[in-house]
Design a protein around this motif. Structure first.
Motif, PDB file in Angstrom:
ATOM      1  N   TYR A 167      40.109  38.845  41.915  1.00  0.00           N
ATOM      2  CA  TYR A 167      39.646  40.121  42.455  1.00  0.00           C
ATOM      3  C   TYR A 167      39.420  40.056  43.968  1.00  0.00           C
ATOM      4  O   TYR A 167      39.324  38.978  44.572  1.00  0.00           O
ATOM      5  CB  TYR A 167      38.385  40.575  41.725  1.00  0.00           C
ATOM      6  N   LEU A 168      39.310  41.243  44.580  1.00  0.00           N
ATOM      7  CA  LEU A 168      39.370  41.347  46.032  1.00  0.00           C
ATOM      8  C   LEU A 168      38.059  41.031  46.743  1.00  0.00           C
ATOM      9  O   LEU A 168      38.062  40.813  47.951  1.00  0.00           O
ATOM     10  CB  LEU A 168      39.835  42.755  46.425  1.00  0.00           C
ATOM     11  N   GLN A 169      36.936  41.025  46.010  1.00  0.00           N
ATOM     12  CA  GLN A 169      35.686  40.687  46.677  1.00  0.00           C
ATOM     13  C   GLN A 169      35.612  39.194  47.027  1.00  0.00           C
ATOM     14  O   GLN A 169      34.832  38.780  47.870  1.00  0.00           O
ATOM     15  CB  GLN A 169      34.471  41.072  45.807  1.00  0.00           C
ATOM     16  N   ALA A 170      36.477  38.390  46.402  1.00  0.00           N
ATOM     17  CA  ALA A 170      36.460  36.944  46.595  1.00  0.00           C
ATOM     18  C   ALA A 170      37.345  36.540  47.773  1.00  0.00           C
ATOM     19  O   ALA A 170      38.489  37.000  47.877  1.00  0.00           O
ATOM     20  CB  ALA A 170      36.942  36.234  45.328  1.00  0.00           C
ATOM     21  N   PRO A 171      36.851  35.685  48.663  1.00  0.00           N
ATOM     22  CA  PRO A 171      37.711  35.148  49.719  1.00  0.00           C
ATOM     23  C   PRO A 171      38.889  34.399  49.098  1.00  0.00           C
ATOM     24  O   PRO A 171      38.807  33.903  47.974  1.00  0.00           O
ATOM     25  CB  PRO A 171      36.783  34.176  50.468  1.00  0.00           C
ATOM     26  N   LYS A 220      47.118  35.997  38.146  1.00  0.00           N
ATOM     27  CA  LYS A 220      47.355  37.326  38.711  1.00  0.00           C
ATOM     28  C   LYS A 220      46.354  37.610  39.822  1.00  0.00           C
ATOM     29  O   LYS A 220      45.159  37.348  39.677  1.00  0.00           O
ATOM     30  CB  LYS A 220      47.259  38.411  37.639  1.00  0.00           C
ATOM     31  N   LEU A 221      46.856  38.197  40.904  1.00  0.00           N
ATOM     32  CA  LEU A 221      46.046  38.542  42.064  1.00  0.00           C
ATOM     33  C   LEU A 221      45.951  40.052  42.215  1.00  0.00           C
ATOM     34  O   LEU A 221      46.923  40.771  41.992  1.00  0.00           O
ATOM     35  CB  LEU A 221      46.670  37.974  43.344  1.00  0.00           C
ATOM     36  N   LYS A 222      44.800  40.520  42.621  1.00  0.00           N
ATOM     37  CA  LYS A 222      44.643  41.921  42.971  1.00  0.00           C
ATOM     38  C   LYS A 222      45.151  42.143  44.389  1.00  0.00           C
ATOM     39  O   LYS A 222      44.874  41.357  45.306  1.00  0.00           O
ATOM     40  CB  LYS A 222      43.172  42.336  42.870  1.00  0.00           C
ATOM     41  N   VAL A 223      45.895  43.235  44.571  1.00  0.00           N
ATOM     42  CA  VAL A 223      46.356  43.667  45.892  1.00  0.00           C
ATOM     43  C   VAL A 223      46.073  45.159  45.998  1.00  0.00           C
ATOM     44  O   VAL A 223      45.349  45.720  45.194  1.00  0.00           O
ATOM     45  CB  VAL A 223      47.852  43.357  46.106  1.00  0.00           C
TER      46      VAL A 223
END
Length: 377
Positions: A150-154, A174-177
């Motif tokens: 998720y995007l909150q994580a560096p 899987k990565l959030k974009v």
């Protein structure tokens, strides 16, 4: 010899399962939603006169739990006294009972918990895991982790969690974009690919935050990373856009999780608008409509990667003929006593009857609403 049975009692409850920490995807960064802090489960437990039981659940994120519970409470009495084996008939009856508010959305999601409980009951009665009752093609399904991307994580944290997932035996990441600055997305994908290497299956998920032009440009920019798929690059209902994008990219396009009826999903299948079908049983009305759409997709040889709820979708993916993945989230694990086994890049179908689940006692403390229906009033 078949012995007739009938449904004696139904218990419904809403259970708010807290997350270890709040998470952020692109919908939060674009101001459309708030960070996610819990998952609300609609749990249905069905008992029969012969002493058989079934456990099913649906879910919602952020708003909707009260509406799901209310609708389920209205339609559940229709099942009392009915033969629990007549699942297709009962699904239709519940659906038509609330047809004035639609045959998708909240109404379908309320029915999903009851429908899933009926399938669990049927498999338990047969002494089979649900996948085996449906006719399994495999005993293990490739799995990928989403909760660590998720995007909150560096990006450094994303990489650390991805490595931990791979060491645990999970097969893909899987990565959030979908961030406002698209260059940041590309930098994060590049960093993760370099850290994990070229052989690790990698996917990205834009959570519907790109328009058609951006999706095409980003899709082309992401081609060198040889992704398994680009997920939800466009608005979930943009049939034409998905079809055009899938035709123009080498990278497979996946979508379907936000559709809330089998009819909506079927349109994407019929059009061939996605390469990877990602419908969600609890969101489209349960296992019964999920299987109907999966049969359509199977005739076309489509790949399938059902969204979320691995506890249900593992069985359904195992019963699908063609290429399939199941999505790993640990979020719902605290609600159940059992854990799914993962090894060699795959999630193993449990050998316990039905879904192979039982509620953990701590779910009692997270229960926000509950009702018991037994036909006596």
């Amino acid at each position: 010899m078949y012995e007739p049975d009938s449904i004696r009692r139904i218990r419904l409850r809403t259970v708010a399962v807290p997350l270890p920490h709040s998470v952020t995807d692109a919908k939060v960064l674009t101001g459309r939603q708030r960070p996610l802090r819990e998952v609300s489960l609609l749990v249905a437990e069905i008992d029969t006169e012969q002493g058989h039981t079934g456990l099913g659940f649906g879910y919602c994120l952020r708003a909707g739990a009260t509406a799901q519970f209310a609708h389920a409470r209205e339609v559940a009495p229709l099942l009392i006294g009915e033969d629990p084996n007549d699942i297709a008939h009962l699904w239709s009856r519940m659906t038509w009972a609330g047809a004035s508010v639609g045959r998708g959305g909240v109404a379908a999601q309320a029915i999903a918990a009851l429908d899933t409980a009926l399938w669990d009951l049927k498999a338990r009665r047969a002494g089979l895991p649900l996948a085996k009752l449906l006719g399994a093609h495999r005993d293990a399904v490739r799995c990928y982790n989403t909760s660590g991307g998720y995007l909150q994580a560096p990006v450094e944290e994303v990489i650390d969690r991805a490595r931990a997932s791979l060491e645990r035996g999970i097969g893909g990441i899987k990565l959030k974009v979908g961030q406002p600055d698209h260059r940041t997305d590309l930098q994060r994908v590049d960093a993760v690919r370099k850290a994990l290497g070229d052989r690790v299956p990698l996917m990205v998920d834009a959570n519907q935050q790109w328009d058609r032009t951006t999706a095409l440009r980003m899709g082309r920019a992401l081609e060198p990373y040889e992704l398994e798929w680009i997920e939800e690059p466009l608005d979930a209902h943009d049939l034409e856009g998905h079809s055009a994008l899938a035709a123009r990219l080498d990278t497979p396009v996946g979508s379907g999780e936000m559709l809330t009826s089998a009819t909506e999903v079927a349109a994407f299948v019929e059009r061939g608008a996605v390469d990877v079908l990602m419908h969600d049983a609890p969101r489209i009305g349960g296992i019964t409509p999920f299987l109907r759409v999966a049969a359509m997709a199977g005739l076309r040889g489509m790949a399938m990667a059902p969204h979320f709820v691995m506890e249900i979708h593992l069985h359904l993916a195992a019963a699908y003929e063609h290429a399939t993945w199941v999505e790993h989230f640990e979020w719902l694990e605290p609600a159940f006593n059992e854990r799914l086994e993962i090894r060699d890049g795959c999630m193993i179908v449990p050998n316990r009857p039905g879904l192979g689940l039982s509620l953990h006692e701590q779910a009692d403390g997270w229960t926000m609403a509950q009702v018991e229906i037994d036909g006596r009033g």
